[in-house]
Scaffold this motif. Structure first.
Motif, short mmCIF file in Angstrom:
data_model
loop_
_atom_site.label_atom_id
_atom_site.label_comp_id
_atom_site.label_asym_id
_atom_site.label_seq_id
_atom_site.Cartn_x
_atom_site.Cartn_y
_atom_site.Cartn_z
N ARG A 6 0.83 -1.20 0.00
CA ARG A 6 0.00 0.00 0.00
C ARG A 6 0.87 1.25 0.00
O ARG A 6 1.98 1.24 0.51
CB ARG A 6 -0.90 0.01 1.24
N CYS A 7 0.31 2.33 -0.54
CA CYS A 7 0.99 3.61 -0.51
C CYS A 7 1.17 4.05 0.95
O CYS A 7 0.22 4.03 1.72
CB CYS A 7 0.17 4.63 -1.28
N PHE A 8 2.38 4.44 1.34
CA PHE A 8 2.64 4.84 2.71
C PHE A 8 1.84 6.07 3.10
O PHE A 8 1.52 6.27 4.26
CB PHE A 8 4.13 5.15 2.91
N THR A 9 1.54 6.92 2.16
CA THR A 9 0.89 8.20 2.46
C THR A 9 -0.62 8.09 2.54
O THR A 9 -1.22 8.47 3.53
CB THR A 9 1.28 9.25 1.41
N CYS A 10 -1.26 7.53 1.52
CA CYS A 10 -2.72 7.54 1.49
C CYS A 10 -3.32 6.15 1.70
O CYS A 10 -4.53 6.02 1.85
CB CYS A 10 -3.22 8.14 0.18
N GLY A 11 -2.52 5.09 1.73
CA GLY A 11 -3.02 3.76 2.01
C GLY A 11 -3.68 3.08 0.81
O GLY A 11 -4.26 2.01 0.95
N TYR A 43 0.10 11.71 -6.64
CA TYR A 43 1.55 11.76 -6.73
C TYR A 43 2.21 10.88 -5.67
O TYR A 43 3.27 10.32 -5.90
CB TYR A 43 2.04 13.21 -6.64
N CYS A 44 1.55 10.76 -4.50
CA CYS A 44 2.14 9.94 -3.45
C CYS A 44 2.24 8.47 -3.90
O CYS A 44 3.23 7.80 -3.64
CB CYS A 44 1.34 10.07 -2.15
N CYS A 45 1.21 7.98 -4.61
CA CYS A 45 1.21 6.59 -5.07
C CYS A 45 2.16 6.41 -6.25
O CYS A 45 2.85 5.40 -6.35
CB CYS A 45 -0.19 6.18 -5.51
N ARG A 46 2.21 7.38 -7.15
CA ARG A 46 3.12 7.31 -8.30
C ARG A 46 4.56 7.23 -7.80
O ARG A 46 5.37 6.46 -8.32
CB ARG A 46 2.94 8.54 -9.20
ZN LIG Z 1 -0.91 7.44 -2.28
#
Ligand SMILES: [Zn+2]
Length: 69
Positions: A6-11, A43-46
């Motif tokens: 999972r993305c650390f920022t938004c999950g 952008y957090c996931c990218r």
């Molecule tokens: Zn994210």
């Protein structure tokens, strides 16, 4: 190989897209285009996917050298 699920920022779930992303980039496709088509808009996931590929390619040569000796 270590892949963040999972993305650390938004999950948001990205682990299932990582293999597709990596394969297509290795085949010479534009990473930005691949991310757009996979539906990764934030952008957090990218960043999660892009940085993972970069880090793995840079770290692997050192890792195999260490295990050889
Ligand atoms: Zn994210």
């Amino acid at each position: 190989m270590m892949v963040p699920v999972r993305c650390f920022t938004c999950g948001s779930l990205i682990g299932d897209k990582f293999a597709t992303f990596k394969t297509r980039v290795k085949l010479g496709e534009d990473p930005a285009k691949v991310l757009d088509e996979l539906g990764i808009k934030r952008y957090c996931c990218r960043r999660m996917l892009i940085s993972s590929v970069d880090v793995i390619d840079q770290v692997l040569p050192f890792y195999s050298k260490k295990t050889e000796s």
